[in-house]
Design an enzyme around this catalytic site. Structure first.
Site, short mmCIF file in Angstrom:
data_model
loop_
_atom_site.label_atom_id
_atom_site.label_comp_id
_atom_site.label_asym_id
_atom_site.label_seq_id
_atom_site.Cartn_x
_atom_site.Cartn_y
_atom_site.Cartn_z
N ASN A 116 0.81 -1.23 0.00
CA ASN A 116 0.00 0.00 0.00
C ASN A 116 0.85 1.27 0.00
OD1 ASN A 116 -2.00 -1.84 0.11
ND2 ASN A 116 -2.72 -1.34 2.17
N THR A 161 -14.94 36.80 -32.73
CA THR A 161 -15.78 36.34 -31.61
C THR A 161 -17.01 35.74 -32.26
OG1 THR A 161 -17.00 38.41 -31.38
CG2 THR A 161 -14.98 38.23 -30.10
N HIS A 162 -17.56 34.71 -31.66
CA HIS A 162 -18.66 33.94 -32.27
C HIS A 162 -18.26 33.45 -33.66
CE1 HIS A 162 -21.27 35.86 -29.19
NE2 HIS A 162 -20.54 36.93 -29.49
N SER A 283 -5.24 12.35 -48.46
CA SER A 283 -6.47 11.57 -48.56
C SER A 283 -6.24 10.40 -49.50
CB SER A 283 -7.59 12.47 -49.09
OG SER A 283 -8.61 11.67 -49.64
N LYS A 289 -6.02 16.74 -51.50
CA LYS A 289 -6.14 17.03 -50.08
C LYS A 289 -4.82 17.03 -49.31
CE LYS A 289 -10.00 16.26 -47.97
NZ LYS A 289 -10.64 17.07 -47.01
N ASN A 291 -4.53 17.20 -45.27
CA ASN A 291 -5.35 17.29 -44.06
C ASN A 291 -4.51 17.51 -42.80
OD1 ASN A 291 -7.71 16.79 -45.54
ND2 ASN A 291 -7.40 14.58 -45.40
N GLU A 296 -5.87 17.27 -35.53
CA GLU A 296 -7.16 16.65 -35.22
C GLU A 296 -7.00 15.55 -34.17
OE1 GLU A 296 -9.38 17.48 -39.49
OE2 GLU A 296 -8.28 15.63 -39.21
N TYR A 323 -6.53 1.80 1.90
CA TYR A 323 -6.33 1.28 0.55
C TYR A 323 -7.45 0.31 0.16
CZ TYR A 323 -4.51 -1.06 -3.52
OH TYR A 323 -4.39 -1.56 -4.79
N GLN A 328 -6.06 0.52 -7.84
CA GLN A 328 -5.18 -0.01 -8.88
C GLN A 328 -5.63 0.46 -10.26
OE1 GLN A 328 -3.75 -4.12 -8.55
NE2 GLN A 328 -4.92 -4.57 -10.41
N LYS A 331 -4.34 3.61 -12.41
CA LYS A 331 -3.02 3.68 -13.05
C LYS A 331 -3.08 3.80 -14.58
CE LYS A 331 -1.27 0.23 -10.62
NZ LYS A 331 -0.34 -0.76 -10.01
N1 ARG Z 1 -1.30 -3.67 -7.41
C1 ARG Z 1 -1.78 -2.81 -6.39
C2 ARG Z 1 -2.08 -1.43 -6.99
O1 ARG Z 1 -1.69 -1.19 -8.04
C3 ARG Z 1 -0.76 -2.66 -5.32
C4 ARG Z 1 -1.29 -2.58 -3.94
C5 ARG Z 1 -1.98 -3.81 -3.55
N2 ARG Z 1 -2.31 -3.79 -2.17
C6 ARG Z 1 -3.14 -4.67 -1.64
N3 ARG Z 1 -3.34 -4.58 -0.38
N4 ARG Z 1 -3.81 -5.51 -2.37
O2 ARG Z 1 -2.70 -0.64 -6.38
#
Ligand code: ARG
Length: 506
Positions: A116, A161-162, A283, A289, A291, A296, A323, A328, A331
């Site tokens: 954690n 503007t607009h 294109s 073209k 582009n 974009e 936690y 998780q 991420k």
């Molecule tokens: N893989 C977990 C994460 O990315 C790590 C922490 C896991 N902790 C636990 N008590 N299960 O958050």
């Protein structure tokens, strides 16, 4: 090798049960793929933690030496650990070290530490680097915009503007408006860095440890400035990550606006700028073209980034303190956001460097526009001391007359036509004088007459460009100091690792 590590996995981590996870459950639970980005940081964090464990007497020098040896091997070749067979990088790394040393030695590595505090440590270290990289790319883009602005201080263009013709301006002024927004975006990251750069390691699972670890020592070894002191806060809070993804969302919103402008101006209808062939796509069907696809994609990615932002917030907001594994899942959204912003900033810089400005075309459109109207009205206010509202009425009526006569430029109105209009709006101003004012007020003259601070006046452009260049230099210096501090800290950590390795061999 994998199967023997897996065998270890059940022995090492699943103390309550002696059975391994179902394959599907493991795959579902594992953050292995997202943890690729964290291996490097997990190794560094573990090195610092183990050095500290040695310093407080938990690891002997020989045990530390063997652990560091395994970690160094990993640092050199991260493919040595098998992320897919474990729940995360923390488990696989520990399993690797145990396999390389023994349970007796590697098994001490996780003393006074939990996944954690470990995961949040890794994330903070990665985001710290991401912020520095993003800030560097932002400053590169800012410098490119400032350079283009310096070349276009006197380039007269229309402001909208607009999306309707609004006022006459200078092209540099518009580019500088992007720079101002980008500086605010940069500033947000700059201050966030101080909040991210605090060490959560030692928070443990949530309630700290009864082993007298030295949290300041690990923080120092890892280049942090201070601790996230409260162990509950250290392991539970993700507000800084919400702040990070929000800051990235705002950067992308700025880039999206710039993209939208450049895309519009490069159309045949506007034809204000040319985007280089190298930064355009063709294109498959229409041979003529060219582009603006990279722009974009930036605009499209800004939408995805706002999605990442909502993902992170939605996950975090539903959780109680402490936690939970939900965390998780933030991420991938964070990594994707960082990657998108870095790519987009680099592409935007290349586009800006490559644009060709059609000055004559911009000037010609400005010359044929009624956007000069407000300048004429203001001249009447200044020279004739009449209320602005009255001037507004007179010029509005003149524009109406000119439009009815085949969209004539105001300067081509005949004296009688002006007289007719003045009569209609019950003004006793002399038509001749009004016409003289109109004829004298070309777009170039009008921008030079702008007197309010921060206007398109070329003189103001020069001042703003100097101030903004100075500001960029200040950020560049501060950023390189930060990077140097990190580099020096991590070099020092490497040296401590090396010294301990040498000592353990003696
Ligand atoms: N893989 C977990 C994460 O990315 C790590 C922490 C896991 N902790 C636990 N008590 N299960 O958050």
């Amino acid at each position: 090798m994998i199967s023997s590590i897996l065998q270890n996995a059940s022995i090492v981590y699943r103390s309550r049960s002696d059975r391994n996870l179902e394959d599907n459950t493991l795959r579902f639970l594992s953050s292995g793929e997202d943890d690729n980005e964290l291996i490097y940081y997990d190794v560094l964090g573990t090195e610092a933690h183990c050095i500290m464990l040695h310093e407080i007497g938990i690891l002997t020098i020989s045990e530390l030496g063997q652990i560091l040896h395994a970690l160094l091997e990993l640092e050199r070749n991260t493919t040595l650990i098998d992320l897919a067979s474990f729940e995360d990088v923390h488990e696989s790394l520990e399993a690797f070290v145990i396999q390389q040393t023994s349970l007796q030695i590697g098994g001490k590595m996780h003393t006074a530490r939990s996944r954690n505090d470990q995961v949040v440590l890794d994330m903070r270290m990665k985001i710290r680097d991401d912020i520095n990289n993003i800030s560097t790319y932002m400053l590169d883009l800012i410098r490119s915009l400032l350079k283009k602005a310096a070349e276009n201080k006197k380039t007269v263009t229309l402001l909208y503007t607009h999306l309707q013709q609004a006022q006459v301006g200078t092209f540099s002024h518009l580019l500088l408006s992007y720079v101002e927004a980008l500086f605010r975006d940069l500033d947000r990251l700059y201050f966030l860095y101080n909040r991210i750069n605090q060490c959560p390691l030692g928070g443990g699972a949530i309630g700290g440890s009864s082993i007298r670890i030295n949290r300041n020592r690990t923080a120092l070894l890892l280049g942090f400035r201070g601790l996230v002191i409260n162990s509950i806060d250290a392991t539970s809070s993700r507000d800084t990550m919400c702040e990070h993804v929000s800051s990235l969302g705002i950067i992308m919103t700025t880039l999206s606006r710039i993209s939208a402008d450049l895309i519009l101006w490069s159309t045949s209808e506007f034809d204000y700028i040319d985007i280089s062939e190298e930064n355009s796509s063709s294109s498959s069907a229409m041979p003529q073209k060219k582009n603006p696809d990279p722009l974009e994609i930036i605009r499209g990615k800004s939408g995805l980034l706002l999605g990442s932002m909502i993902s992170v917030f939605s996950i975090v907001k539903s959780l109680p303190t402490g936690y939970s594994r939900d965390l998780q899942e933030i991420k991938p959204a964070l990594w994707e956001a960082s990657r998108s912003v870095q790519d987009s900033l680099q592409i935007m810089k290349m586009v800006i460097d490559s644009i060709y400005v059609h000055r004559e075309r911009m000037e010609q459109v400005a010359n044929n526009s009624y956007a000069i109207s407000i300048d004429i009205a203001e001249q009447l206010v200044i020279r004739k001391r009449i209320p602005f509202r009255t001037a507004h009425k007179i010029i509005g009526a003149l524009v109406e007359k000119a439009v009815r006569n085949g969209n004539l430029p105001l300067a081509q109105l005949k004296r009688e036509q002006v007289e007719e209009v003045l009569h209609k709006v019950k003004s006793d101003l002399p038509a001749k004088e009004i016409l003289q004012i109109i004829i004298g007020l070309t777009p170039e003259v009008s921008v030079c007459l702008r007197a309010s601070a921060g206007s398109p006046n070329p003189k103001h452009q020069q001042q703003m460009i100097s101030i903004l260049n100075r500001k960029a230099s200040e950020y560049e210096t501060a950023l390189s100091n930060r990077k140097r501090h990190l580099r020096t800290s991590l070099d020092a950590l490497r040296k401590v690792v090396k010294n301990h390795l040498l000592a353990s061999n003696e």
